[in-house]
Enzyme design. Structure first.
Site, short mmCIF file in Angstrom:
data_model
loop_
_atom_site.label_atom_id
_atom_site.label_comp_id
_atom_site.label_asym_id
_atom_site.label_seq_id
_atom_site.Cartn_x
_atom_site.Cartn_y
_atom_site.Cartn_z
N ASN A 1 0.80 -1.23 0.00
CA ASN A 1 0.00 0.00 0.00
C ASN A 1 0.83 1.28 0.00
OD1 ASN A 1 0.52 -0.74 2.72
ND2 ASN A 1 -0.96 0.77 3.38
N GLY B 1 2.24 -5.65 7.42
CA GLY B 1 1.27 -6.35 6.59
C GLY B 1 0.05 -6.73 7.39
N GLY B 2 -0.64 -7.76 6.94
CA GLY B 2 -1.90 -8.15 7.55
C GLY B 2 -1.70 -8.88 8.87
N GLY C 1 1.08 -11.67 10.13
CA GLY C 1 1.94 -11.28 11.27
C GLY C 1 1.89 -12.31 12.38
N GLU D 1 3.98 -4.49 12.27
CA GLU D 1 3.07 -3.36 12.02
C GLU D 1 1.91 -3.92 11.23
OE1 GLU D 1 3.56 -0.41 13.15
OE2 GLU D 1 5.70 -0.22 13.53
N CYS E 1 -3.37 1.43 6.66
CA CYS E 1 -3.56 0.72 7.92
C CYS E 1 -4.22 1.61 8.96
CB CYS E 1 -2.21 0.23 8.44
SG CYS E 1 -0.99 1.53 8.59
N GLU F 1 -11.03 -5.31 9.33
CA GLU F 1 -10.40 -4.31 8.47
C GLU F 1 -10.83 -4.58 7.02
OE1 GLU F 1 -6.16 -4.74 7.54
OE2 GLU F 1 -5.92 -2.62 8.02
N GLU G 1 8.20 1.72 15.27
CA GLU G 1 9.18 2.19 14.29
C GLU G 1 9.28 3.70 14.44
OE1 GLU G 1 7.71 0.63 10.48
OE2 GLU G 1 9.15 -1.01 10.68
P1 NAD Z 1 0.01 -9.33 3.66
O1 NAD Z 1 0.11 -9.73 5.08
O2 NAD Z 1 -0.77 -10.18 2.74
O3 NAD Z 1 1.45 -9.20 3.01
C1 NAD Z 1 2.46 -8.37 3.55
C2 NAD Z 1 3.80 -8.90 3.13
O4 NAD Z 1 4.00 -10.18 3.76
C3 NAD Z 1 3.93 -9.16 1.62
O5 NAD Z 1 5.24 -8.86 1.20
C4 NAD Z 1 3.64 -10.65 1.53
O6 NAD Z 1 4.16 -11.25 0.37
C5 NAD Z 1 4.34 -11.15 2.79
N1 NAD Z 1 3.87 -12.46 3.27
C6 NAD Z 1 2.65 -13.02 3.11
N2 NAD Z 1 2.64 -14.26 3.67
C7 NAD Z 1 3.88 -14.48 4.20
C8 NAD Z 1 4.48 -15.55 4.91
N3 NAD Z 1 3.82 -16.66 5.19
N4 NAD Z 1 5.76 -15.40 5.31
C9 NAD Z 1 6.46 -14.27 5.06
N5 NAD Z 1 5.94 -13.23 4.36
C10 NAD Z 1 4.66 -13.32 3.95
O7 NAD Z 1 -0.54 -7.82 3.65
P2 NAD Z 1 -0.88 -6.92 2.39
O8 NAD Z 1 -2.20 -7.34 1.84
O9 NAD Z 1 0.31 -6.85 1.46
O10 NAD Z 1 -0.98 -5.48 3.06
C11 NAD Z 1 -2.13 -5.01 3.64
C12 NAD Z 1 -2.06 -5.14 5.16
O11 NAD Z 1 -0.93 -4.44 5.66
C13 NAD Z 1 -3.25 -4.50 5.83
O12 NAD Z 1 -3.72 -5.34 6.85
C14 NAD Z 1 -2.69 -3.23 6.43
O13 NAD Z 1 -3.38 -2.74 7.53
C15 NAD Z 1 -1.31 -3.65 6.77
N6 NAD Z 1 -0.43 -2.47 6.92
C16 NAD Z 1 -0.02 -2.11 8.18
C17 NAD Z 1 0.76 -0.98 8.35
C18 NAD Z 1 1.24 -0.55 9.71
O14 NAD Z 1 2.21 0.18 9.78
N7 NAD Z 1 0.60 -0.96 10.80
C19 NAD Z 1 1.14 -0.22 7.25
C20 NAD Z 1 0.70 -0.62 5.99
C21 NAD Z 1 -0.08 -1.75 5.84
#
Ligand code: NAD
Length: 494
Positions: free
Chosen positions: A154, A230-231, A235, A252, A286, A387, A464
């Site tokens: 994002n 990420g999600g 996480g 995060e 996020c 979300e 962070e």
């Molecule tokens: P996602 O969790 O699907 O992916 C995030 C990253 O993790 C990607 O690079 C993905 O390829 C990797 N990933 C996925 N599965 C994995 C695994 N098993 N092992 C290691 N890496 C893996 O999230 P997304 O759809 O790319 O992003 C959207 C999410 O990110 C939303 O939930 C959003 O709220 C969150 N986000 C949080 C913040 C914050 O700072 N809190 C900032 C931006 C986005």
């Protein structure tokens, strides 16, 4: 003005090499066209990057650099980002369908992040602690070694910088895995890192699937820390892997942030802030203020005005300077958001505005979705709990402070919160009572690299940014240095 796409090679341990993994296609979802296809990283590519990172990080030429010397690399990277900002922001708009203005802001923030952590590094003191014996005690900080940075799609250049800058400043090597929907900008950032003269091996960019490339990085015994954005479900999985290795991990994650409007607020200011908080970045943020609580005494009037202001937003192409709400990152993601709105209707939600794709020429091939406001749901309904990560706002009335604090905190997430009132004492009471890593009072979605950021609960752990952001990538060590010259008495020797 247009710019060429990168040539599709990956940055593996300081060399540009064709990946040997599965294909990744970057699309420009605003027009439903392909940007480019590249071969992602294979298992061998990842292992080779780790190997080279280990050697480069252990080299005294990097490890033993003085802070002011290492900081010069960060300053050069910052300059490189600034000098290439038009190209980088154009590529980021193509990769994510973000509006030009948003992409430019993210690029500027990435440059500022490298500059800031260069400055933090130069000005961080090691601590002489109070001695309780005939020794000198001090607290020093060493690099962790190899850091895996895993980022979402994002806001890629900003999240890459938020991890890479402090990790490099701390003396580590960084292995970055961008999201598969947005590989281009991370590879372009690698070009700039290379041009800044960073020693080979210290930085790698390894696009690929989370399950293969991501997991391999996280599980590898040589990786000493994972910094993940990420999600929440991803996480949580990574936290389990980290627990097995007893490895530090920062997470995060997602959010469902409450925004609270009291009847004594400046309504125009609140409406402008709420719109920006939920509909900028097309809600793919996020910290989006996605749960709106409005005090019952002004609920009907305020919500009517909010709907009117929402309908005045310009939904359009990311390259149109008038656009406020751009295309979503990918048609698949638009479909997910659409499914959430269908589910909200099924739950009994009333769509006050939006709830559909925009109609007309220019929208047909893009992943657009109208800014949507839904009323008539309870805080406990699925639409209000989960979300959605799109331009969808749920609005609910509340009666008093206690009522709204309870509803705000009755959610798994704890990322951010917005408060709108002229009564600052009340705002401070709520700011302390609501579970959130960041609270904005009479503003929203404002960021400063010098202020810590992170979430609680399902929104993650760790912080962070800020001066402490550097320490998150170091191992603290305490040193006791005897100056008595005497044997310890316990041995009674000689
Ligand atoms: P996602 O969790 O699907 O992916 C995030 C990253 O993790 C990607 O690079 C993905 O390829 C990797 N990933 C996925 N599965 C994995 C695994 N098993 N092992 C290691 N890496 C893996 O999230 P997304 O759809 O790319 O992003 C959207 C999410 O990110 C939303 O939930 C959003 O709220 C969150 N986000 C949080 C913040 C914050 O700072 N809190 C900032 C931006 C986005």
């Amino acid at each position: 003005m247009t710019f060429p796409f990168p040539d599709g090679r990956l940055f593996i341990g300081g060399e540009w090499e064709t990946g040997r993994g599965a294909e990744i296609t970057s699309v420009f979802a605003a027009e439903g066209v392909e940007n480019m296809t590249l071969a992602g990283a294979s298992r061998e590519d990842v292992l080779s990057a780790i190997d080279r990172a280990r050697t480069a990080q252990a080299d005294p030429a990097w490890r033993n650099l003085k802070p002011h010397e290492r900081a010069t690399y960060l300053y050069r990277i910052a300059e490189g980002i600034s000098a290439n900002s038009e190209r980088l922001s154009w590529l980021q708009s193509r990769d994510t369908s973000k509006s030009r203005a948003e992409a430019r802001a993210l690029v500027a923030s990435a440059a500022a992040t490298f500059r800031y952590f260069g400055a933090v590094l130069e000005t961080s003191d090691e601590l002489l602690t109070a001695p309780r014996g005939d020794y000198l005690t001090c607290s020093v900080h060493d690099p962790i070694g190899l850091v895996a940075a895993i980022t979402p799609w994002n806001s890629p250049i900003a999240s890459d910088a938020q991890k890479a800058a402090p990790a490099l400043a701390a003396g580590n090597a960084v292995l970055l895995k961008p999201a598969s929907w947005s590989p281009i900008i991370s590879l372009e950032l690698a070009r700039i890192v290379e041009e800044a003269g960073l020693p080979k091996g210290l930085y790698s960019v390894l696009p690929g699937s989370g399950r293969e490339v991501g997991n391999l990085l996280v599980e590898h015994p040589d990786i000493g820390k994972v910094s993940f954005t990420g999600g929440t479900s991803t996480g949580r999985h990574l936290a389990h892997v980290a627990a097995e290795k007893l490895m530090p991990i920062s997470l995060e994650l997602g959010g469902k942030s409450p925004t609270i409007v009291f009847d004594d607020c400046d309504e125009d200011q609140a409406i402008a802030g709420i719109l920006f908080g939920i509909f900028s970045s097309t809600g793919q943020s996020c910290i989006a203020g996605s749960r709106l609580f409005v005090q019952r005494s002004i609920y009907d009037r305020f919500v009517a005005r909010l709907v009117e202001a929402t309908e005045a937003l310009k939904v359009g192409h990311p390259f149109d300077a008038a656009t406020q709400v751009s295309s979503m990152v990918h048609a698949d993601h638009r479909d997910t958001v659409e499914a959430y709105v269908r589910a909200a209707r099924d739950e009994g939600g009333e769509i006050l505005t939006g709830g559909a794709r925009p109609q007309g020429a220019g929208y047909d091939d893009g992943a657009y979705y109208m800014p949507t406001i839904i009323a008539g749901l309870a805080n406990t309904d699925r639409t209000c709990r989960e979300e959605i990560f799109g331009p969808v706002l749920v609005v609910m009335p509340f009666d008093d402070e206690a009522d709204v604090i309870a509803m705000s905190n009755d959610n798994d997430y704890g990322l951010a919160c917005g408060l709108w009132s002229r009564d600052h004492a009340k705002c401070w009471r709520l700011a302390r009572a609501i579970r959130a890593g960041t609270v904005w009072i009479n503003t929203y979605k404002q960021f400063s690299i010098s202020t810590p950021f992170g979430g609680d609960g399902a929104s993650g752990m760790g912080r962070e940014k800020g001066r402490a952001g550097l320490r998150a990538y170091q191992r603290q060590k305490s040193i006791y240095d005897d100056h008595s010259g005497q044997p310890l008495p316990w041995a009674r020797w000689p």
